[in-house]
Structure formats: C-alpha cells, structure tokens
Design an enzyme around this catalytic site. Structure first.
Site, short mmCIF file in Angstrom:
data_model
loop_
_atom_site.label_atom_id
_atom_site.label_comp_id
_atom_site.label_asym_id
_atom_site.label_seq_id
_atom_site.Cartn_x
_atom_site.Cartn_y
_atom_site.Cartn_z
N LYS A 29 -10.38 -0.63 6.25
CA LYS A 29 -9.72 -1.88 5.82
C LYS A 29 -9.27 -2.68 7.05
CE LYS A 29 -8.19 0.15 1.43
NZ LYS A 29 -7.00 0.46 0.59
N TYR A 69 -12.06 -4.55 -6.81
CA TYR A 69 -10.81 -4.00 -7.34
C TYR A 69 -10.53 -4.47 -8.77
CZ TYR A 69 -9.36 -2.03 -2.80
OH TYR A 69 -9.26 -1.27 -1.65
N ASN A 132 -3.08 1.15 3.97
CA ASN A 132 -3.49 2.56 4.04
C ASN A 132 -4.88 2.78 4.67
OD1 ASN A 132 -4.91 1.67 1.86
ND2 ASN A 132 -4.10 3.14 0.41
N HIS A 135 -10.73 2.89 2.53
CA HIS A 135 -11.09 3.01 1.11
C HIS A 135 -12.18 4.04 0.95
CE1 HIS A 135 -12.44 1.96 -2.94
NE2 HIS A 135 -13.66 2.06 -2.43
N GLU A 146 -19.89 0.30 -6.33
CA GLU A 146 -19.38 -0.31 -5.10
C GLU A 146 -20.49 -0.49 -4.06
OE1 GLU A 146 -16.02 2.18 -4.12
OE2 GLU A 146 -14.90 1.50 -5.87
P1 IDP Z 1 -7.26 4.47 -3.69
O1 IDP Z 1 -7.53 3.44 -2.60
O2 IDP Z 1 -6.64 5.71 -3.13
O3 IDP Z 1 -8.46 4.75 -4.54
P2 IDP Z 1 -6.22 2.84 -5.89
O4 IDP Z 1 -5.23 3.28 -6.90
O5 IDP Z 1 -7.64 2.65 -6.31
O6 IDP Z 1 -6.13 3.85 -4.64
O7 IDP Z 1 -5.68 1.49 -5.27
C1 IDP Z 1 -6.50 0.70 -4.46
C2 IDP Z 1 -5.70 0.17 -3.29
O8 IDP Z 1 -4.67 -0.69 -3.79
C3 IDP Z 1 -4.94 1.23 -2.50
O9 IDP Z 1 -5.74 1.90 -1.55
C4 IDP Z 1 -3.87 0.40 -1.84
O10 IDP Z 1 -4.40 -0.34 -0.74
C5 IDP Z 1 -3.54 -0.60 -2.95
N1 IDP Z 1 -2.39 -0.13 -3.76
C6 IDP Z 1 -2.40 0.82 -4.72
N2 IDP Z 1 -1.18 0.99 -5.25
C7 IDP Z 1 -0.37 0.12 -4.59
C8 IDP Z 1 1.04 -0.19 -4.69
O11 IDP Z 1 1.78 0.40 -5.48
N3 IDP Z 1 1.48 -1.14 -3.82
C9 IDP Z 1 0.69 -1.81 -2.94
N4 IDP Z 1 -0.62 -1.55 -2.82
C10 IDP Z 1 -1.15 -0.60 -3.64
MG MG Z 2 -9.49 3.48 -5.87
#
Ligand code: IDP
Ligand code: MG
Length: 169
Positions: A29, A69, A132, A135, A146
């Site tokens: 990212k 997303y 984070n 992805h 994807e």
């Molecule tokens: P993942 O990336 O571990 O698969 P997902 O639930 O698919 O997690 O969420 C996609 C992305 O959305 C996360 O990697 C993160 O960047 C963002 N995200 C998820 N939950 C939150 C939140 O509670 N606050 C802010 N960003 C979030």
């Molecule tokens: Mg995800």
C-alpha cells in the site's frame, strides 16, 4: 501463447487452478511504498518459496479501488480507506504457490497490526489498522477477482520455476 491458453483455461475452469498453481493478489500500500518496504515484502514472499507472476507500480484510480474494496463500501472508514489507497503509488503483485492465499495472509498478519504477531509483516512494520502496509487476498475466489481487476491476462507471466523441484515433493 501456451501461458495465455492456460490462463484463459484456468479462469474458465477455476478448479483447474490450485495446488502449487494457486495464485493470490498482494499489494504494498502507499505507506509501504513511501516507507521503502517494497523490498521487504517481496523478500518475505520470495524466501518462503512463492513464485512471482506479476508486479507493477500503480497509481490506482478511484474506480478500481471502489471495486477492489466493494464489500466494505458501507463501512464508516470506507472514504478514508479510498483516500489512503489513492495517496500514492501501490505495488501490485501476483504470487503463486501451494496454499499461497492462506500462507501469505499468515505472513502478512492480522488486519489490526496490534493483533499481528511479531514476525509477520504487519506485526513488524506498523501500528495502526488504517496504515497497515500491505494487502493480501482473503480467499481463492477473492484472489481470482482481484487479479482480474488489477492485471490484464498478458501481464501474468508463466515461467519455469527451477526451485520448484526443491520446494515440492
Ligand atoms: P484485510 O486487509 O486484512 O483483508 P479488511 O477487513 O478486508 O482487512 O479491510 C481492508 C482494509 O481496510 C484493511 O487492510 C485496512 O487498511 C482498512 N480497514 C479495515 N478496518 C478498518 C478500520 O476499522 N479502520 C480503518 N481502516 C480499516
Ligand atoms: Mg480483505
């Protein structure tokens, strides 16, 4: 040409792809690119034994990110997530190998870096859920969706993996 035929075949008959030919979509990212973590992410997937099938640096358009997303569109952080993912280039990749979807998620660690154990990418390199670093597709079906969203079929390279003999029984 043979590769293109195989890719089309595998997309038409999903069961045909699996085992050591399973593929996943991984992206560094914008924060990971800015923080010079591209090599680190590639290194961790490479040293595990996975095979790189495609890689490109992309300034992702909003439409692509909305689609990527789509299942999170009702979530309160969706706007911020799009903004984050558009804040700079992303390194989009496809990796291949046995159970690569599950294994690469394990290498990446939990969504919230506070829950990601040391030794995982998110456990080692970040602190907040909204930044984070990386992805990884969460299922074989998501991976297929994807990969098709981020790459044209002719961007996925088929190459003989000479390490395969030492990685697989
Ligand atoms: P993942 O990336 O571990 O698969 P997902 O639930 O698919 O997690 O969420 C996609 C992305 O959305 C996360 O990697 C993160 O960047 C963002 N995200 C998820 N939950 C939150 C939140 O509670 N606050 C802010 N960003 C979030
Ligand atoms: Mg995800």
């Amino acid at each position: 040409m043979i590769c293109l035929v195989l890719t089309v075949f595998a997309n038409l008959f999903p069961a045909a792809r699996g085992g050591a030919h399973e593929r996943t979509f991984v992206a560094v990212k914008p924060d990971g690119v800015q923080r010079r973590l591209v090599g680190e992410v590639v290194r961790r997937l490479e040293r595990k034994g996975f095979q790189l099938v495609a890689l490109k640096l992309v300034q992702a358009p909003e439409e692509l990110l909305r689609e990527h997303y789509a299942e999170l569109r009702q979530r309160p952080f969706f706007g911020r997530l799009l903004q984050y993912m558009r804040s700079g280039p992303v390194v989009a990749m496809v990796w291949q190998g046995l159970d690569v979807v599950r294994a690469s998620r394990a290498l990446i660690g939990a969504t919230d870096p506070a829950d990601a154990p040391p030794g995982t990418i998110r456990g080692d390199f970040c602190v907040e859920i909204g930044k984070n670093v990386v992805h990884g597709s969460d299922s074989v079906d998501s991976a297929r969706r994807e990969i098709a969203l981020w790459f044209r079929a002719d961007e996925l390279l088929c190459w003989e993996d000479s390490a395969g003999h030492w990685l697989y029984e």
